[in-house]
Design a protein around this motif. Structure first.
Motif, PDB file in Angstrom:
ATOM      1  N   ASP A 177      -1.971  10.781  -2.251  1.00 66.29           N
ATOM      2  CA  ASP A 177      -2.349   9.729  -3.210  1.00 66.29           C
ATOM      3  C   ASP A 177      -2.634  10.305  -4.585  1.00 66.29           C
ATOM      4  O   ASP A 177      -2.500   9.622  -5.588  1.00 66.29           O
ATOM      5  CB  ASP A 177      -3.555   8.954  -2.693  1.00 66.29           C
ATOM      6  CG  ASP A 177      -3.118   8.057  -1.545  1.00 66.29           C
ATOM      7  OD1 ASP A 177      -3.041   8.550  -0.407  1.00 66.29           O
ATOM      8  OD2 ASP A 177      -2.788   6.882  -1.807  1.00 66.29           O
TER       9      ASP A 177
ATOM     10  N   ARG B 247       0.850  -1.193   0.000  1.00 68.82           N
ATOM     11  CA  ARG B 247       0.000   0.000   0.000  1.00 68.82           C
ATOM     12  C   ARG B 247       0.876   1.230   0.000  1.00 68.82           C
ATOM     13  O   ARG B 247       2.093   1.124   0.133  1.00 68.82           O
ATOM     14  CB  ARG B 247      -1.019  -0.011   1.152  1.00 68.82           C
ATOM     15  CG  ARG B 247      -0.685  -0.730   2.424  1.00 68.82           C
ATOM     16  CD  ARG B 247       0.301  -0.062   3.348  1.00 68.82           C
ATOM     17  NE  ARG B 247       0.103   1.360   3.453  1.00 68.82           N
ATOM     18  CZ  ARG B 247       1.068   2.219   3.625  1.00 68.82           C
ATOM     19  NH1 ARG B 247       2.333   1.829   3.751  1.00 68.82           N
ATOM     20  NH2 ARG B 247       0.842   3.510   3.702  1.00 68.82           N
TER      21      ARG B 247
ATOM     22  N   ALA C 224       0.794   5.148  -2.226  1.00 72.03           N
ATOM     23  CA  ALA C 224       0.618   5.443  -3.658  1.00 72.03           C
ATOM     24  C   ALA C 224       1.784   4.985  -4.540  1.00 72.03           C
ATOM     25  O   ALA C 224       1.585   4.231  -5.499  1.00 72.03           O
ATOM     26  CB  ALA C 224       0.341   6.938  -3.823  1.00 72.03           C
TER      27      ALA C 224
ATOM     28  N   GLN D  52      -2.282   2.313   9.894  1.00 69.06           N
ATOM     29  CA  GLN D  52      -0.986   2.357   9.203  1.00 69.06           C
ATOM     30  C   GLN D  52       0.056   3.133  10.004  1.00 69.06           C
ATOM     31  O   GLN D  52       1.250   2.849   9.915  1.00 69.06           O
ATOM     32  CB  GLN D  52      -1.139   3.009   7.814  1.00 69.06           C
ATOM     33  CG  GLN D  52      -1.874   2.150   6.799  1.00 69.06           C
ATOM     34  CD  GLN D  52      -3.361   2.469   6.755  1.00 69.06           C
ATOM     35  OE1 GLN D  52      -3.955   2.849   7.771  1.00 69.06           O
ATOM     36  NE2 GLN D  52      -3.991   2.303   5.616  1.00 69.06           N
TER      37      GLN D  52
ATOM     38  N   ARG E  44      -7.559  -0.343  -6.807  1.00 69.57           N
ATOM     39  CA  ARG E  44      -7.806   0.797  -5.923  1.00 69.57           C
ATOM     40  C   ARG E  44      -7.907   2.054  -6.781  1.00 69.57           C
ATOM     41  O   ARG E  44      -7.059   2.274  -7.649  1.00 69.57           O
ATOM     42  CB  ARG E  44      -6.662   0.956  -4.884  1.00 69.57           C
ATOM     43  CG  ARG E  44      -6.554  -0.222  -3.927  1.00 69.57           C
ATOM     44  CD  ARG E  44      -5.612   0.095  -2.771  1.00 69.57           C
ATOM     45  NE  ARG E  44      -6.254   0.936  -1.783  1.00 69.57           N
ATOM     46  CZ  ARG E  44      -5.613   1.479  -0.746  1.00 69.57           C
ATOM     47  NH1 ARG E  44      -4.307   1.289  -0.592  1.00 69.57           N
ATOM     48  NH2 ARG E  44      -6.257   2.221   0.134  1.00 69.57           N
TER      49      ARG E  44
ATOM     50  N   ASN F 258      -5.352  12.356   0.390  1.00 74.15           N
ATOM     51  CA  ASN F 258      -4.473  11.498   1.203  1.00 74.15           C
ATOM     52  C   ASN F 258      -5.359  10.729   2.181  1.00 74.15           C
ATOM     53  O   ASN F 258      -6.589  10.901   2.211  1.00 74.15           O
ATOM     54  CB  ASN F 258      -3.415  12.348   1.920  1.00 74.15           C
ATOM     55  CG  ASN F 258      -2.327  11.486   2.548  1.00 74.15           C
ATOM     56  OD1 ASN F 258      -1.785  10.584   1.912  1.00 74.15           O
ATOM     57  ND2 ASN F 258      -2.014  11.712   3.809  1.00 74.15           N
ATOM     58  N   LYS F 259      -4.733   9.896   2.980  1.00 75.92           N
ATOM     59  CA  LYS F 259      -5.451   9.036   3.929  1.00 75.92           C
ATOM     60  C   LYS F 259      -6.504   9.811   4.724  1.00 75.92           C
ATOM     61  O   LYS F 259      -6.255  10.931   5.164  1.00 75.92           O
ATOM     62  CB  LYS F 259      -4.429   8.391   4.868  1.00 75.92           C
ATOM     63  CG  LYS F 259      -4.983   7.497   5.947  1.00 75.92           C
ATOM     64  CD  LYS F 259      -5.912   6.422   5.429  1.00 75.92           C
ATOM     65  CE  LYS F 259      -5.284   5.546   4.360  1.00 75.92           C
ATOM     66  NZ  LYS F 259      -6.283   4.703   3.653  1.00 75.92           N
TER      67      LYS F 259
HETATM   68  O1  MRU Z   1      -4.583   3.134   2.199  1.00 74.12           O
HETATM   69  P1  MRU Z   1      -3.110   3.348   2.124  1.00 74.12           P
HETATM   70  O2  MRU Z   1      -2.354   2.786   3.277  1.00 74.12           O
HETATM   71  O3  MRU Z   1      -2.540   2.906   0.796  1.00 74.12           O
HETATM   72  O4  MRU Z   1      -2.934   4.925   2.193  1.00 74.12           O
HETATM   73  C1  MRU Z   1      -1.646   5.469   2.060  1.00 74.12           C
HETATM   74  C2  MRU Z   1      -1.606   6.955   2.164  1.00 74.12           C
HETATM   75  O5  MRU Z   1      -2.609   7.610   2.282  1.00 74.12           O
HETATM   76  C3  MRU Z   1      -0.264   7.594   2.018  1.00 74.12           C
HETATM   77  O6  MRU Z   1      -0.176   8.749   2.790  1.00 74.12           O
HETATM   78  C4  MRU Z   1      -0.048   7.981   0.541  1.00 74.12           C
HETATM   79  O7  MRU Z   1      -0.319   6.885  -0.294  1.00 74.12           O
HETATM   80  C5  MRU Z   1       1.317   8.471   0.286  1.00 74.12           C
HETATM   81  S1  MRU Z   1       2.517   7.177   0.353  1.00 74.12           S
HETATM   82  C6  MRU Z   1       4.033   7.828   0.023  1.00 74.12           C
END
Ligand code: MRU
Length: 357
Positions: free
Chosen positions: A242, A52, A54, A201, A95, A252-253
């Protein structure tokens, strides 16, 4: 002074004939690698967040096409391209929010299509070369993001959300890269990591990789961020992204947007760190970014125990969009980008495209 730095283990290891993925759903208890031998297994690994972040899911999709090429029985160029196109569309469906996934698939396909080579093994080697290039460029981008971002940091605390570290990329990460580089240079940093409900995470992955790297880290529940920022000792919030729209709105998350609002209200700089592969100039504003909604089970259960009464609906968006006006600057491999963002983001993408062409 250069402190020793143990970078996180690689989320994806591409050997000559084997693609292995660190199963991040099992962190922090076990650092267990799974071998991926089918496109379906790669789709599942991305969809269920075994891999996981991006950039990392872009890299995984690129190697998913390597697997597709390896298992294709096509005997003509057009049949191979059709197999790859089908696999690429399928991988993209794993995704929807992180643009890196579609970006990586399209880049590999374009690299293969650009060759009129009729020889099937040669075309399959082009798939592998394109995936290897994406991985190598991401690693270099993380290091450069770290160099640019480290100039912003001095002794003190930083707060981050989710995991945008090495385990979300292929090296230093994005949001954690400036922290790693500054730490290596002797800056005394302390990181607050939001636990990041519902999939944790921050608690499971960010805390694990920072601890391994020797960077002091404290985990807080997401709803404690305002209290921590109000104490006044956090010099900056740094998060990943993302997908960043052309106007600077950043997905983002889930939980990033409220964090940006709190940082804005309390006068704490809010930085978004990302490689230019996460900038999507074809998406005008954050309103156009597709937001993934995940299974209710992630909210209704905790450690397989039901925590929401049976029959009560839940809403589970995996990402939110922070409006550009709450972002102090973007930290990219091309440098820092301050408002107004539209020109800076477009210039950064153009500079990367030119370098890679
Ligand atoms: O659902 P996830 O764990 O894939 O979400 C990840 C994030 O939101 C990260 O902050 C984003 O992908 C940047 S990773 C360098």
């Amino acid at each position: 002074m250069n402190a020793p730095l143990q970078l996180p283990v690689e989320p994806l290891i591409a050997e000559e004939a084997t693609i292995r993925i660190l199963d991040q759903t099992r962190l922090p208890e076990t650092a267990h690698y799974i071998t991926v031998t089918t496109v379906e297994a790669m789709w599942e690994a991305i969809h269920s967040l075994r891999i996981r972040g991006a950039p990392a899911i872009g890299i995984a999709a690129a190697y998913g096409l390597v697997v597709a090429a390896g298992t294709s029985t096509a005997s003509s160029r057009s049949a191979l391209l059709a197999d790859l196109q089908r696999a690429g569309d399928y991988l993209k469906s794993a995704r929807p929010t992180a643009v890196n996934l579609a970006w990586a698939v399209d880049r590999v396909l374009q690299h293969v299509e650009a060759s009129f080579e009729p020889d099937i093994p040669a075309l399959k080697r082009r798939v592998r070369a394109a995936a290897d290039a994406i991985l190598a460029e991401d690693r270099a981008a993380g290091r450069a993001i770290g160099e640019h971002g480290a100039t912003l940091l001095r002794d003190g605390a930083v707060l981050t959300h989710c995991n945008a570290g090495g385990l979300a990329t292929s090296g230093y990460g994005t949001a954690l890269a400036p922290i790693y580089v500054a730490h290596q240079r002797g800056v005394q940093l302390h990181v607050y990591a939001d636990e990041t409900r519902p999939l944790l995470q921050g608690a499971r992955i960010t805390a694990w990789e920072l601890q391994r790297a020797g960077v002091p880290v404290t985990v807080i529940a997401d709803n404690m961020a305002a209290t921590v920022l109000a104490r006044g000792d956090v010099q900056a919030v740094i998060v990943g992204a993302d997908r960043v729209a052309a106007n600077g709105d950043a997905a983002n998350k889930i939980g990033t947007f409220p964090l940006a609002l709190v940082a804005h209200a309390l006068g704490v700089p809010f930085y978004v760190a990302l490689p230019t592969s996460t900038i999507d100039l074809s998406t005008a504003t954050g309103a156009d970014i597709p937001i993934e909604e995940r299974a209710p089970h992630e909210l209704t259960h905790f450690n397989e125990r039901r925590i929401v009464p049976e029959g009560v609906p839940v809403f589970n968006p995996a990402f939110d969009v922070t409006p550009a006006r709450y972002i102090t600057a973007f930290i990219t491999e091309r440098g820092l980008i301050y408002p107004s963002f539209d020109t800076g983001l477009a210039d950064a993408v153009a500079a990367t495209t030119e370098k890679n062409s």
